[in-house]
Design a protein around this motif. Structure first.
Motif, PDB file in Angstrom:
ATOM      1  N   GLU A 706       1.036  -1.389   0.071  1.00  0.00           N
ATOM      2  CA  GLU A 706      -0.458  -0.055   0.100  1.00  0.00           C
ATOM      3  C   GLU A 706       0.797   1.109   0.227  1.00  0.00           C
ATOM      4  O   GLU A 706       1.477   1.756   0.971  1.00  0.00           O
ATOM      5  CB  GLU A 706      -0.998  -0.083   1.219  1.00  0.00           C
ATOM      6  CG  GLU A 706      -1.613  -1.307   0.728  1.00  0.00           C
ATOM      7  CD  GLU A 706      -3.278  -0.957   2.445  1.00  0.00           C
ATOM      8  OE1 GLU A 706      -4.097  -1.332   1.879  1.00  0.00           O
ATOM      9  OE2 GLU A 706      -2.645  -1.752   3.662  1.00  0.00           O
ATOM     10  N   ALA A 736       1.614  -3.300  -6.461  1.00  0.00           N
ATOM     11  CA  ALA A 736       1.160  -1.685  -5.908  1.00  0.00           C
ATOM     12  C   ALA A 736      -0.624  -1.731  -5.637  1.00  0.00           C
ATOM     13  O   ALA A 736      -1.383  -1.914  -6.521  1.00  0.00           O
ATOM     14  CB  ALA A 736       1.175  -0.842  -6.948  1.00  0.00           C
ATOM     15  N   MET A 737      -0.254  -1.910  -4.458  1.00  0.00           N
ATOM     16  CA  MET A 737      -1.809  -0.863  -4.134  1.00  0.00           C
ATOM     17  C   MET A 737      -1.624   0.437  -4.004  1.00  0.00           C
ATOM     18  O   MET A 737      -1.458   0.763  -2.683  1.00  0.00           O
ATOM     19  CB  MET A 737      -2.877  -1.514  -2.327  1.00  0.00           C
ATOM     20  CG  MET A 737      -4.061  -2.010  -2.221  1.00  0.00           C
ATOM     21  SD  MET A 737      -5.013  -2.182  -1.412  1.00  0.00           S
ATOM     22  CE  MET A 737      -4.473  -4.110  -1.941  1.00  0.00           C
ATOM     23  N   VAL A 738      -2.049   1.543  -4.600  1.00  0.00           N
ATOM     24  CA  VAL A 738      -2.272   3.108  -4.235  1.00  0.00           C
ATOM     25  C   VAL A 738      -3.051   3.867  -3.899  1.00  0.00           C
ATOM     26  O   VAL A 738      -4.297   3.450  -4.485  1.00  0.00           O
ATOM     27  CB  VAL A 738      -1.777   3.288  -6.118  1.00  0.00           C
ATOM     28  CG1 VAL A 738      -1.732   5.038  -5.968  1.00  0.00           C
ATOM     29  CG2 VAL A 738      -0.382   2.973  -6.455  1.00  0.00           C
TER      30      VAL A 738
END
Lengths: 806, 219
Positions: A706, A736-738
């Motif tokens: 995150e 990726a966790m944007v």
């Protein structure tokens, strides 16, 4: 917990810090929601906005590893604005104690520091004693705890705290004002914490800081107050009580050390003496508890003549560290060649996992017991290694699942709860006790027939042929070893001791854990099985259910509850009374001892009965790293300096220094980003169990990182992209966790980015990612040796291709 | 008296006990999912997930983070359009159970083609039913009709630890919904009950539907 789950509902403010309760205690969180229903304010302080934050009145993001700066700022705020609960502080804390002349604090170091050993000579922090041997008390004294504390925290100004934590002054004030409003008799605030506070090189001091706040606000001992550690799901409380770790014997008794060769030496060193008449000094009872423990272990073989077999116990070396991190380091250096790893998956869950994995290659043999193959059981065939080069012979014993066995667990609120076996274990699986009991019997036979070094330590054990959970519950409670009459009632040899007040140091009683004495009695049977919701109207006011299960000690649901009443025994908050003196006895909860209220100068006792002098410790000279919590940066920090002192990181934190124990230098431009790690609702710890539950894996299938939109943009990373994360110790792949739920921090005038990753994924589950802990540091709190899993430094980049995730 | 649910999203912690409980009770096999940059997984309803928790994050006017959770499922409409559309091709493929108000897929639905199923899905105001092309059947929440007929709560409601979900006779649920709305409005002035007259699964939202899911509400 000083209090218990239901009691959270009584709070006016629920302050969650170092805990993501909604995600990690999703069922218990209902009591937080109940508090909210009753009008409580919920505050969440945490690096990331989580599912907990979503339900709170507000969330304040904090740079990981700066909790003491944040809490120190609150202490300073309370003292400066005089928001403390004066009567409570004066009656119950050591605010007025005078500290000796040897105490000092300069440039981030307390007096007595030895840089070579990274330890303090704690005798320099001792209290001033009067002629009678009792601590000198004078609130106005320049070296009173209160005045020293004021001086110590005067540096924790809003500006300094905001600069270091990355929290705006506005947000600091929002939290401070909301929580400090509970410093009144008719208000209560609870603090809920978990591994977010403990997994730091200053973990113990994080909790000490919370204790100071709660004592200043008068929030200990009261309904809706307390410092509440949210323990892990199965039995973390019980395993602590029963000394699963190396540092104590069951019931919080010291580990025998080499200088204490006789039981008398041990008792002398560990039985405190008070010179205050109104201090109960409960640990003066320690000889009864330790003798009964020895009697429980060795039975009839334990006699007064042989020191109850004390000399058969192994003795530690003073200052030596036998924690798991040190065991792993010894394995890495080839000093341990075989062993048992049960109930933990170190090759996914321990920090600096690359070192841990390499270490285990050195073992000749390893015994594991698991539900599933894990990164630990299958280390010899891990990715990138040739199994033919691995010498370790691994014995994998199939373990019963927790629903396939009967016994007790102790929940966070110290409740002892019996559970029945739901189904028989599948195949040849056994519970741990059904492995250990026969194993010890085999070892006993070998010692019997072949002899060996000190066979008595094993042969004299009071050990059963077969495991029976009921029998162990009785042994833990404790039994009489000779006929004994109490208040006219005869207890025969073998019968159960009714309460720990009847444990003796003459060998006539046994108890495998004095705290649990009273949990299983001749009169009431196995109290962990009680499910009776009846209560008095007074108990109903605070949600106290004294006949539902049983709680240590002596079924007391709120610890230090004598601090919830005035000197005459009247509840400070009559709307939420915990105990009350009716003129001849206490009603409500079980009080901290039977003595009358403090107004009775002859028989009254101070509330903090576990402390030698009866007062709660704002100043605590017992910890290894200082009597007051002080802000130090994590072992790996993006800062080169901070405004509180010249001492950048804790001067006492422990660490290892093998070729694989690398630490980035302070403010290393190669690793500018802070990494914090955590778990999630869908997976349990390292995921060894839950990754094997397909429906859970469906909901959270792969390792993610995150990060803020700002960092993602800076690095050219889009949501869902593969990312490489690198620290001085390892390299990890993640998706990726944007998200807006993580934001950049402004720290000392510059932008610091923070990223967060779960540690639930490992290579034995195909293509889900591998151990996040390959990144984390082998730096530890000096008191507990807990690793600093919550803060280290990394860099990230977009991945061209991924090999661990697909 | 038909039955109804209340789903008070202001209490939801997205623990996904309901999502998992639904799968377990209905014996639905796992999907092979991937992390795609969201906690919402599986990303949408599908033949093996009759219920999923949807996640939506945004900043409010003051710049505070808001993270909304929406445990999506069939609304068991008072006048279900899906039943009418299905009746046009295979009468009785979908029915409304008069005792409970549950909208149920029957065995006759196996006669529906993929195109029929698509038409039914398109007619649903909330985009709920999904077609299983392998088993050749229409799938969706059945209110745990087997449990409800046995006097038990639907499994999602039984599983919910925070009091987000309630299930009872419709009158009682409507009353509870009004009560909860009054509480929610104190903190969330835009709180409202979604399409209450039309559905038997009543959502309480804290703000506009677009901050939850584009098909969270019909109106």
């Amino acid at each position: 917990m000083t209090n218990h789950w239901i009691d959270i509902k009584n709070a006016d403010v629920v302050f969650l810090m170092g805990s993501n309760a909604a995600e990690h205690h999703p069922v218990g969180f209902k009591w937080v929601m109940k508090a909210k229903d009753r009008g409580a304010k919920l505050i969440h302080v945490d690096p990331k906005f989580s599912r907990t934050s979503a339900r709170c009145d507000f969330h304040v993001p904090l740079r990981s590893g700066t909790d003491i700066a944040f809490l120190g700022g609150m202490i300073n705020y309370i003292l400066e604005k005089e928001l403390y609960y004066k009567e409570y502080v004066l009656n119950n804390t050591n605010a007025a104690f005078v500290v000796g002349k040897d105490y000092s604090f300069e440039n981030g170091l307390f007096s007595g520091y030895n840089a070579k050993t990274r330890t303090y000579d704690r005798s320099k922090w001792a209290f001033e004693k009067g002629l009678d041997g009792a601590p000198l008390m004078d609130l106005a004294h320049e070296r009173s705890v209160f005045n020293l504390m004021k001086k110590h925290y005067s540096r924790y100004t809003l500006k300094n705290v905001a600069d270091v934590t990355g929290v705006s002054e506005k947000d600091l004030l929002r939290v401070y004002d909301t929580f400090c409003a509970t410093g009144k008799p008719n208000k209560a605030g609870t603090i809920l914490y978990a591994l977010g506070w403990t997994q730091h090189t200053v973990g113990v001091q994080n909790i000490r800081a919370s204790a100071i706040i709660q004592l200043l606000l008068g929030n200990i001992g009261v309904a809706g107050g307390g410092i509440n550690a949210l323990r892990g799901e199965p039995n973390v409380q019980g395993s602590t009580d029963h000394a699963l770790l190396y540092h104590i014997l069951p019931g919080y008794n010291a580990l025998p050390l080499a200088p204490w060769q006789t039981l008398q030496d041990y008792m002398k060193a560990n039985t405190p003496v008070t010179h205050l008449k109104n201090s109960a000094n409960w640990w003066s009872n320690r000889p009864k508890y330790v003798t009964s423990l020895l009697k429980g272990w060795y039975g009839d073989a334990a006699t007064p003549e042989n020191d109850y077999c004390y000399d058969l116990l192994p003795k530690g070396e003073p200052g030596a560290d036998y924690s798991y991190m040190y065991v792993m380091d010894k394995i890495y250096h080839g000093q341990i060649t075989g062993g048992f790893i049960f109930g933990v998956n170190p090759l996914n869950s321990f920090p600096n996992t690359n070192k841990m994995r390499k270490a285990l290659d050195n073992l000749d043999w390893l015994v594991c017991s698991e539900l599933h193959h894990s990164e630990t059981t299958d280390n010899w065939q891990r990715p990138g290694e040739d199994p033919k080069t691995k010498k370790t012979e691994v014995f994998l014993l199939p373990s019963a699942h927790r629903i396939e066995k009967a016994g007790t667990i102790s929940n966070s609120g110290r409740w002892l709860l019996w559970f029945d076996k739901a189904v028989e274990p599948g195949g040849e699986a056994r519970n741990f006790a059904d492995m250990f009991v026969p194993l010890i019997n085999r070892i006993r036979k070998l010692y019997e027939t072949e002899g060996g070094v000190l066979p008595e330590a094993v042969l004299k054990l009071n050990w059963p042929e077969k495991f029976d959970p009921e029998e162990w519950a009785r042994r833990i409670n404790g039994q009489f070893w000779k006929d004994t009459t109490i208040n006219g009632k005869l207890y025969k040899r073998g019968q159960l001791v009714p309460a720990f007040g009847h444990l003796k140091d003459d060998g006539s009683t046994s108890s495998l854990n004095w705290l649990y004495c009273g949990s299983y009695t001749e009169e009431d049977g196995n109290k962990s099985q009680r499910r009776d919701p009846s209560q008095t109207p007074m108990q109903a006011k605070i949600g106290l259910f004294p006949k539902w299960s049983w709680c240590w000690p002596v079924n007391r649901r709120i610890l230090y509850n004598r601090a919830s009443v005035d000197v005459n025994g009247r509840p400070l908050n009559p709307d939420l009374p915990v105990i009350a003196w009716d003129g001849s006895k206490w009603v409500g909860d079980v009080p901290d001892g039977p003595w009358p209220p403090q107004a009775d100068k002859e028989k009254g006792k101070l509330p903090f009965i576990m402390n030698t002098d009866g007062y709660a410790q704002l100043y605590g000279p017992g910890r290894l790293d200082g009597p007051f919590p002080e802000h130090y940066e994590p072992a790996e920090t993006p800062l080169a300096s901070h405004p509180f002192s010249k001492q950048l990181s804790s001067p006492c934190y422990k660490f290892h220094s093998s070729d694989m124990d690398q630490l980035a230098k302070a403010a290393d431009p190669k690793y500018p980003i802070v990494l914090t790690t955590y778990s999630m609702t869908e997976h349990w710890c390292g995921g060894g169990e839950t990754r094997n539950v397909p429906n859970l894996l469906e909901a959270e299938p792969q390792l993610y990182i995150e990060m803020s939109h700002e960092l993602a943009k800076e690095k050219g990373i889009k949501n869902g992209d593969g990312v490489i994360i690198e620290s001085a110790r390892g390299r990890v792949e993640a998706i990726a966790m944007v998200t807006i739920r993580i934001r950049p921090f402004t720290v000392m005038g510059k932008t610091i980015h923070l990223v967060g990753m779960p540690f639930a994924y490992g290579w034995t589950t195909p293509k889900c990612g591998d151990s996040t802990n390959r990144l984390t540091v082998t730096a530890y709190d000096p008191n507990t040796t807990i690793p600093e899993a919550k803060a280290c430094c990394v860099n990230i980049r977009k991945a061209d291709r991924l090999t661990e995730i697909a | 008296m038909p039955k109804a649910f209340l789903i008070d999203t202001t209490r939801c912690t997205a623990c996904r006990g309901c999502q998992l409980g639904c799968k377990e009770w209905n014996g639905l096999p796992p999907n092979k999912t991937k992390q795609q940059g969201s906690h919402q997984n599986p990303p949408d309803l599908n033949p093996f997930n009759y219920k999923i928790v949807r996640f939506h994050e945004h900043l409010d006017a003051e710049g505070n983070v808001v993270w909304n959770f929406f445990p999506d499922q069939c609304r068991h409409c008072v006048t279900p359009v899906c039943v009418d559309v299905a009746d046009m091709v295979v009468p009785g493929a979908l029915i409304k159970d008069s005792a409970t108000g549950a909208v149920l897929v029957t065995e006759k639905s196996s006669q529906l083609t993929a195109e029929d199923a698509e038409a039914i899905r398109n007619a649903c105001p909330y985009d709920i039913p999904r077609y299983d092309p392998v088993a050749k059947k229409l799938t969706k929440c059945d209110m745990c009709i087997d449990r409800v007929r046995a006097g038990l709560l639907p499994v999602c409601v039984k599983t919910c630890p925070t009091g987000t979900m309630a299930f009872d006779d419709r009158d009682a649920i409507v009353a509870l919904a009004q009560q909860r709305l009054a509480v929610a409005k104190e903190r969330f002035p835009k709180a409202h009950l979604v399409d209450m007259q039309e559905v038997n699964v009543i959502f309480l939202l804290a703000e506009e539907k677009e901050y939850y899911h584009e098909r969270a509400a019909f109106m």
